[in-house]
Design an enzyme around this catalytic site. Sequence first.
Site, PDB file in Angstrom:
ATOM      1  N   LYS A 160       0.236  -3.845  10.056  1.00 53.67           N
ATOM      2  CA  LYS A 160       0.087  -5.138   9.394  1.00 53.67           C
ATOM      3  C   LYS A 160      -0.124  -6.282  10.390  1.00 53.67           C
ATOM      4  CE  LYS A 160       0.095  -3.223   5.498  1.00 53.67           C
ATOM      5  NZ  LYS A 160       1.149  -2.788   4.668  1.00 53.67           N
TER       6      LYS A 160
ATOM      7  N   GLY B 258       0.785   1.395  -5.464  1.00 50.50           N
ATOM      8  CA  GLY B 258      -0.049   2.539  -5.812  1.00 50.50           C
ATOM      9  C   GLY B 258      -1.291   2.810  -4.983  1.00 50.50           C
TER      10      GLY B 258
ATOM     11  N   SER C  24      12.000   4.081   1.682  1.00 51.37           N
ATOM     12  CA  SER C  24      11.941   5.125   2.713  1.00 51.37           C
ATOM     13  C   SER C  24      10.502   5.623   2.813  1.00 51.37           C
ATOM     14  CB  SER C  24      12.900   6.267   2.379  1.00 51.37           C
ATOM     15  OG  SER C  24      12.639   6.784   1.092  1.00 51.37           O
ATOM     16  N   ARG C  25      10.127   6.092   3.987  1.00 50.79           N
ATOM     17  CA  ARG C  25       8.702   6.347   4.253  1.00 50.79           C
ATOM     18  C   ARG C  25       8.486   7.643   5.019  1.00 50.79           C
ATOM     19  NH1 ARG C  25       4.752   2.095   2.788  1.00 50.79           N
ATOM     20  NH2 ARG C  25       6.079   0.536   1.797  1.00 50.79           N
TER      21      ARG C  25
ATOM     22  N   ARG D   6       1.378  -4.954 -10.378  1.00 52.51           N
ATOM     23  CA  ARG D   6       2.341  -4.551 -11.412  1.00 52.51           C
ATOM     24  C   ARG D   6       2.520  -5.703 -12.378  1.00 52.51           C
ATOM     25  NH1 ARG D   6       6.117  -0.259  -9.973  1.00 52.51           N
ATOM     26  NH2 ARG D   6       5.432   0.524  -7.958  1.00 52.51           N
TER      27      ARG D   6
ATOM     28  N   ASP E 216      -4.603  10.428 -13.666  1.00 52.66           N
ATOM     29  CA  ASP E 216      -5.351   9.961 -14.833  1.00 52.66           C
ATOM     30  C   ASP E 216      -6.017   8.605 -14.595  1.00 52.66           C
ATOM     31  OD1 ASP E 216      -5.076  12.149 -16.667  1.00 52.66           O
ATOM     32  OD2 ASP E 216      -2.932  11.670 -16.716  1.00 52.66           O
TER      33      ASP E 216
END
Length: 587
Positions: A206, A251, A370-371, A402, A498
Amino acid sequence: MTNNPHVFKWIEEMKELVKPDKVVWVTEGEEQIKALRAEAVATGLMEELNQEKLPGCLLHRTKVNDVARVEARTFICTTKKEMAGPTNNWVEKDEMYARLRPLADGAMKGRTMYVVPYCMGQIGSPFAKIGIELTDSIYVVLNMEIMTRMGQKALDQLGDSADFVKGLHCSLDVDEEQRYIVQFPEDNAIWSLNSNYGGNVLQGKKCFALRIASWQGKEEGWMAEHMLILGIENPEGEIKYVTAAFPSACGKTNLAMLIPPELYQKKGYKVWCVGDDIAWLRIGKDGRLWAVNPENGFFGVAPGTNAKSNPNALAATMKNTIFTNVAHNLDDNTVWWEGLDKNPPENAIDWKGNPWSGSSATEKAAHPNSRFTAPAKNCPCVSPKFDDPEGVPISAMIFGGRRAKTAPLVYQSRDWKHGVFVGSTMASETTAAAAGAVGVVRRDPMAMLPFCGYHMADYFQHWLDMGEKLGDKAPKIFNVNWFRTDDEGHFIWPGFGDNMRVLMWILGRCAGEADAVETAIGYEPKPEDINIEGLDITKETVADLLSVDKELWKTEAEGIREFYQKFGEKLPKELMAELEKLEKNLE
Ligand code: GTP
Ligand code: SPV
Ligand code: MN
């Protein structure tokens, strides 16, 4: 190593400041990395996981106060406040250096300073950019090794040039009161103090590839965006590429690696992942917009990742991966997180380092942020174009976030200017990816609010300018929302794989094949234009997901007007005109 005098001069300066006991250049390749991993395990910084089930995988826990990006402690420091704009924390740059130098003074006494040269972008590409991070953390070194093209090859690419980003990272005692994540875009410099969490200290990500690079892109006529890049291959073998900008933990990784629903798989559709977080975009020789992913790995959200939601991401984490702040399953020395499966371990250590047992748990085993840090080449659907320095041509750009109610499942902007308006007015509920309240709706233009390295109004203007240059070759711009909820708060749209059904409408629009209706906010599919074959939702549900509630949108328009006021005279007039058009459409 290198004979680059600019590199040596700067490292000497930094050594004088932080006073390390030892300096180690991380340029020696695999053997050196192996030795560093062994050292990290020996000192307890990281734990080696089951080498049969998870070969090459390590586990790390950060301090409990250091689990996410800290936007309140993140600064853009320039000579003038006007350069950073109203949405960034700003301190005059010399004043900031004066504040940070005493903290960094002697910060590496008794420690080793690792010199980590890295390349953002493909080695050999004229568009790639070099950084060097000086860090006292082996955890950072090992993550940078996965996330970037790191080591001697980066120094070779730099040659004698002075054009590299100078990064300093000092762990200190991880004091949150004295935590600083500071970008100095005029100096090509980044200082991270008192943190060891990914987005704060893996500076290629970043700090460089978005905050510094967005500034460079503005100067040099390209764009650095918080976007995934994916390719959709049709049964004829043609691949169309799209980018999507969603805020943190909304997402991107999931969409970038989606597995098409059976109905599309049977027909021969495939999805290829080019990137899951960051895109650098330039106008190519053909006049179209081309994207590369400057990263080399995925720093993905663990919770919710499972064999059904994102099997590709899960597969990518099966070897040579670093897990951070997930639970440690002691029964077989593997890892676990909420949403991995329905069998929480009985005998585990939670992300805070405490004993944890599935049947009696009152707290989460893994931190919500957590990653996993996984090499991109581990991903089964990594695009054959992943290493292509030219990148991929973009047909559509998608914004999203969202929103429980307002935003419909999908809509298309009327044109580029309107698309820039849609992106600039994005809003989303906050997530655990940054410290602070979760679930609060905030404006997050282009998902870049925490990452734009300059004045956001100039950034909007840059988008408009890019559109002028692209003309009729510009990608089409869309907005999506996978997160509408019903009255009980459940997500209505099935999401994940989907989402392909929505991408198909988007590609159909780009090809001039799919139908649409004009609404107050832009073009929308008719409910029957979204293929729901094989889903247990009805056309009425799709109609509901596509509905535009004019009262909610009037409130939305008020919110946008208020947000735009932050930018005063600097707001491009085209965007105000778009807002007025929206207000009129809603009457
Ligand atoms: P950063 O790495 O922070 O930039 O996040 P990201 O944008 O890559 O988000 P990611 O794909 O990791 O998803 C974050 C969370 O959103 C996970 O818990 C997912 O399970 C959830 N999620 C992703 N896609 C969908 C979807 O289509 N529907 C629903 N309901 N949830 C989703
Ligand atoms: C995000 O927060 O958008 C991430 C993770 O992708 S971090 O590296 O922390 O920025
Ligand atoms: Mn991100």
